[in-house]
Design a protein around this motif. Structure first.
Motif, PDB file in Angstrom:
ATOM      1  N   LEU A  44       0.841  -1.199   0.000  1.00 44.98           N
ATOM      2  CA  LEU A  44       0.000   0.000   0.000  1.00 44.98           C
ATOM      3  C   LEU A  44       0.872   1.243   0.000  1.00 44.98           C
ATOM      4  O   LEU A  44       0.618   2.193  -0.747  1.00 44.98           O
ATOM      5  CB  LEU A  44      -0.911  -0.008   1.226  1.00 44.98           C
ATOM      6  CG  LEU A  44      -1.805   1.221   1.431  1.00 44.98           C
ATOM      7  CD1 LEU A  44      -2.752   1.383   0.266  1.00 44.98           C
ATOM      8  CD2 LEU A  44      -2.557   1.105   2.740  1.00 44.98           C
ATOM      9  N   ALA A  45       1.937   1.244   0.815  1.00 45.56           N
ATOM     10  CA  ALA A  45       2.839   2.397   0.852  1.00 45.56           C
ATOM     11  C   ALA A  45       3.529   2.599  -0.494  1.00 45.56           C
ATOM     12  O   ALA A  45       3.687   3.728  -0.969  1.00 45.56           O
ATOM     13  CB  ALA A  45       3.877   2.213   1.961  1.00 45.56           C
ATOM     14  N   LEU A  46       3.939   1.500  -1.130  1.00 40.13           N
ATOM     15  CA  LEU A  46       4.555   1.588  -2.446  1.00 40.13           C
ATOM     16  C   LEU A  46       3.579   2.182  -3.455  1.00 40.13           C
ATOM     17  O   LEU A  46       3.931   3.050  -4.258  1.00 40.13           O
ATOM     18  CB  LEU A  46       5.012   0.195  -2.907  1.00 40.13           C
ATOM     19  CG  LEU A  46       5.568   0.102  -4.336  1.00 40.13           C
ATOM     20  CD1 LEU A  46       6.819   0.952  -4.467  1.00 40.13           C
ATOM     21  CD2 LEU A  46       5.879  -1.356  -4.671  1.00 40.13           C
ATOM     22  N   TRP A  47       2.334   1.721  -3.411  1.00 39.07           N
ATOM     23  CA  TRP A  47       1.296   2.216  -4.320  1.00 39.07           C
ATOM     24  C   TRP A  47       1.105   3.709  -4.138  1.00 39.07           C
ATOM     25  O   TRP A  47       1.039   4.470  -5.098  1.00 39.07           O
ATOM     26  CB  TRP A  47      -0.001   1.467  -4.040  1.00 39.07           C
ATOM     27  CG  TRP A  47      -1.070   1.667  -5.075  1.00 39.07           C
ATOM     28  CD1 TRP A  47      -1.343   0.872  -6.142  1.00 39.07           C
ATOM     29  CD2 TRP A  47      -2.020   2.740  -5.133  1.00 39.07           C
ATOM     30  NE1 TRP A  47      -2.406   1.382  -6.858  1.00 39.07           N
ATOM     31  CE2 TRP A  47      -2.840   2.519  -6.265  1.00 39.07           C
ATOM     32  CE3 TRP A  47      -2.260   3.864  -4.345  1.00 39.07           C
ATOM     33  CZ2 TRP A  47      -3.869   3.375  -6.616  1.00 39.07           C
ATOM     34  CZ3 TRP A  47      -3.292   4.715  -4.704  1.00 39.07           C
ATOM     35  CH2 TRP A  47      -4.081   4.464  -5.819  1.00 39.07           C
ATOM     36  N   LEU A  48       1.033   4.143  -2.877  1.00 40.44           N
ATOM     37  CA  LEU A  48       0.814   5.554  -2.605  1.00 40.44           C
ATOM     38  C   LEU A  48       1.980   6.406  -3.097  1.00 40.44           C
ATOM     39  O   LEU A  48       1.785   7.499  -3.625  1.00 40.44           O
ATOM     40  CB  LEU A  48       0.602   5.774  -1.100  1.00 40.44           C
ATOM     41  CG  LEU A  48      -0.745   5.280  -0.568  1.00 40.44           C
ATOM     42  CD1 LEU A  48      -0.702   5.209   0.949  1.00 40.44           C
ATOM     43  CD2 LEU A  48      -1.873   6.191  -1.023  1.00 40.44           C
ATOM     44  N   SER A  49       3.224   5.909  -2.937  1.00 39.99           N
ATOM     45  CA  SER A  49       4.388   6.653  -3.399  1.00 39.99           C
ATOM     46  C   SER A  49       4.337   6.844  -4.909  1.00 39.99           C
ATOM     47  O   SER A  49       4.552   7.945  -5.427  1.00 39.99           O
ATOM     48  CB  SER A  49       5.677   5.926  -3.001  1.00 39.99           C
ATOM     49  OG  SER A  49       5.785   5.840  -1.601  1.00 39.99           O
ATOM     50  N   GLY A 109      -1.508   8.639   2.460  1.00 43.18           N
ATOM     51  CA  GLY A 109      -1.603   7.640   3.520  1.00 43.18           C
ATOM     52  C   GLY A 109      -0.982   8.072   4.831  1.00 43.18           C
ATOM     53  O   GLY A 109      -0.574   7.225   5.635  1.00 43.18           O
ATOM     54  N   TRP A 110      -0.868   9.388   5.063  1.00 41.76           N
ATOM     55  CA  TRP A 110      -0.252   9.968   6.271  1.00 41.76           C
ATOM     56  C   TRP A 110       1.228   9.609   6.394  1.00 41.76           C
ATOM     57  O   TRP A 110       1.862   9.944   7.392  1.00 41.76           O
ATOM     58  CB  TRP A 110      -0.976   9.529   7.557  1.00 41.76           C
ATOM     59  CG  TRP A 110      -2.438   9.760   7.528  1.00 41.76           C
ATOM     60  CD1 TRP A 110      -3.102  10.919   7.815  1.00 41.76           C
ATOM     61  CD2 TRP A 110      -3.448   8.801   7.187  1.00 41.76           C
ATOM     62  NE1 TRP A 110      -4.455  10.749   7.656  1.00 41.76           N
ATOM     63  CE2 TRP A 110      -4.707   9.457   7.274  1.00 41.76           C
ATOM     64  CE3 TRP A 110      -3.415   7.457   6.816  1.00 41.76           C
ATOM     65  CZ2 TRP A 110      -5.905   8.813   7.005  1.00 41.76           C
ATOM     66  CZ3 TRP A 110      -4.604   6.805   6.536  1.00 41.76           C
ATOM     67  CH2 TRP A 110      -5.826   7.480   6.631  1.00 41.76           C
ATOM     68  N   ALA A 111       1.792   8.958   5.378  1.00 39.95           N
ATOM     69  CA  ALA A 111       3.171   8.467   5.462  1.00 39.95           C
ATOM     70  C   ALA A 111       4.055   8.965   4.328  1.00 39.95           C
ATOM     71  O   ALA A 111       5.271   8.797   4.383  1.00 39.95           O
ATOM     72  CB  ALA A 111       3.186   6.936   5.473  1.00 39.95           C
ATOM     73  N   THR A 112       3.471   9.559   3.312  1.00 37.57           N
ATOM     74  CA  THR A 112       4.250  10.047   2.174  1.00 37.57           C
ATOM     75  C   THR A 112       3.531  11.243   1.585  1.00 37.57           C
ATOM     76  O   THR A 112       2.491  11.660   2.079  1.00 37.57           O
ATOM     77  CB  THR A 112       4.433   8.930   1.118  1.00 37.57           C
ATOM     78  OG1 THR A 112       5.336   9.373   0.105  1.00 37.57           O
ATOM     79  CG2 THR A 112       3.113   8.534   0.491  1.00 37.57           C
ATOM     80  N   GLY A 113       4.088  11.815   0.522  1.00 33.24           N
ATOM     81  CA  GLY A 113       3.499  12.993  -0.094  1.00 33.24           C
ATOM     82  C   GLY A 113       4.166  14.271   0.374  1.00 33.24           C
ATOM     83  O   GLY A 113       4.990  14.280   1.294  1.00 33.24           O
ATOM     84  N   ASP A 114       3.808  15.364  -0.278  1.00 30.50           N
ATOM     85  CA  ASP A 114       4.439  16.656  -0.013  1.00 30.50           C
ATOM     86  C   ASP A 114       3.496  17.753  -0.476  1.00 30.50           C
ATOM     87  O   ASP A 114       2.587  17.515  -1.280  1.00 30.50           O
ATOM     88  CB  ASP A 114       5.772  16.740  -0.761  1.00 30.50           C
ATOM     89  CG  ASP A 114       6.596  17.950  -0.364  1.00 30.50           C
ATOM     90  OD1 ASP A 114       6.421  19.010  -1.008  1.00 30.50           O
ATOM     91  OD2 ASP A 114       7.399  17.860   0.574  1.00 30.50           O
TER      92      ASP A 114
END
Length: 328
Positions: A44-49, A109-114
């Motif tokens: 899921l984290a990979l997908w979100l990145s 996902g509260w874990a990545t993004g900017d």
């Protein structure tokens, strides 16, 4: 996130430019429409990145970045905690008119993004007469809830503090987020803290609004909330905007992809329904045939969001709109 989904990931390589971008788009669309349910959140984290890399590539327009009609200031520090600076980018018309402000909150996902994930949304708003402020916030898993919410509240306070410097109408503030950012926008609007400036309107796209319906032992969000629902039930309640819906909440505009498998449509509609039961003006726009990624960049949804914000922040009767109360 609701069922601990992971997705089949196809490798993207050996291409460049628009051909690579087109292939990435097709991969992401196929990933979202063919979910394979199994526990865990690493994929899921990979997908979100990948999601945000592609979204950024689609939305950044080099010509717009040099738009002479806009004044843009980047990397403004609005909060500092434990030697970590939290920054924002500010976009506004290149004039001296005092204008309403919209805080833009990115997803991931509260874990990545900017903050740059919301750059084109910010430019659109500035061209329509708003001061748009795209903000960063501390990310999980290093920082658990409520760090992300606290940072967004600090962004509101900072906006009021610099209102004279940037010609902002501090009485007309809105929040606008997508995905995890929409969750944060909804939460600070429905559960304002003591001393938090009033939010006059909310735009929430693809918003997860209720964590209390997760299975008790589902640990998909443990990296963000600190455990499963059975381990930290009160945290799950405090993180759920639906739990705080009341008649004092500001107007909401929701938009959500009809076939969103990242955040089920019902998980934002539940807050919409709760707000309407309390008599709050809440609008819900369903983006037909689209999933999580393409809804983020849907032109019609973005246009409707701007129309909504103009009604509550720019129209002649905006001053008569009820000011939401602030939590004690």
């Amino acid at each position: 996130w609701r069922w601990g989904m992971s997705y089949k990931v196809s490798e993207v390589s050996g291409e460049s430019g628009l051909a690579k971008l087109d292939r990435q788009m097709k991969v992401l669309t196929r990933m979202e429409r063919t979910p394979e349910v199994r526990p865990g959140s690493a994929t899921l984290a990979l997908w979100l990145s990948l999601w945000f890399v592609v979204a950024f590539a689609i939305m950044v327009n080099p010509v717009a970045a040099r738009d002479p009609e806009l004044r843009i200031e980047r990397n403004l520090v609005f909060h500092e905690v434990q030697n970590e600076q939290i920054k924002a980018d500010l976009y506004r018309p290149a004039d001296d008119q005092r204008r309403p402000a919209v805080i833009l909150i990115h997803g991931g996902g509260w874990a990545t993004g900017d903050k740059w994930n919301m750059a084109e949304h910010a430019r659109e708003l500035a061209r329509e007469g708003f001061v748009a402020i795209a903000v960063n916030y501390r990310l999980a898993p290093k920082w658990k809830f409520p760090a992300q919410v606290d940072d967004c509240r600090e962004a509101l306070k900072w906006t009021v503090a610099v209102a004279d410097q940037y010609q902002i109408d501090a009485e007309k503030l809105a929040v606008y987020g997508y995905s995890a950012g929409a969750h944060l926008a909804a939460l600070i609007a429905c559960n304002p803290s003591q001393g938090q400036p009033a939010v006059r309107a909310v735009v929430a796209g693809g918003a997860p609004c209720d964590f209390c319906d997760l299975e008790p032992d589902n640990a998909t969000l443990a990296y963000f909330l600190g455990g499963s629902r059975s381990e930290v039930p009160e945290i799950y309640r405090e993180a759920s905007p639906k739990e705080f819906a009341s008649a004092d909440d500001p107007p909401f505009f929701f938009f959500h992809g009809q076939v969103d498998r990242m955040v089920p449509l019902d998980n934002s509609r539940c807050l919409h329904d709760a707000l309407q039961k309390h008599g709050v003006d809440s609008q819900f726009h369903e983006v037909l045939g689209q999933g999580h990624l393409l809804t983020f960049i849907d032109a019609d949804a973005r246009t409707k969001a701007i129309t909504f914000l103009k009604k509550y922040l720019q129209s002649d009767n905006a001053a008569q709109v009820k000011t939401p109360s602030v939590g004690q």
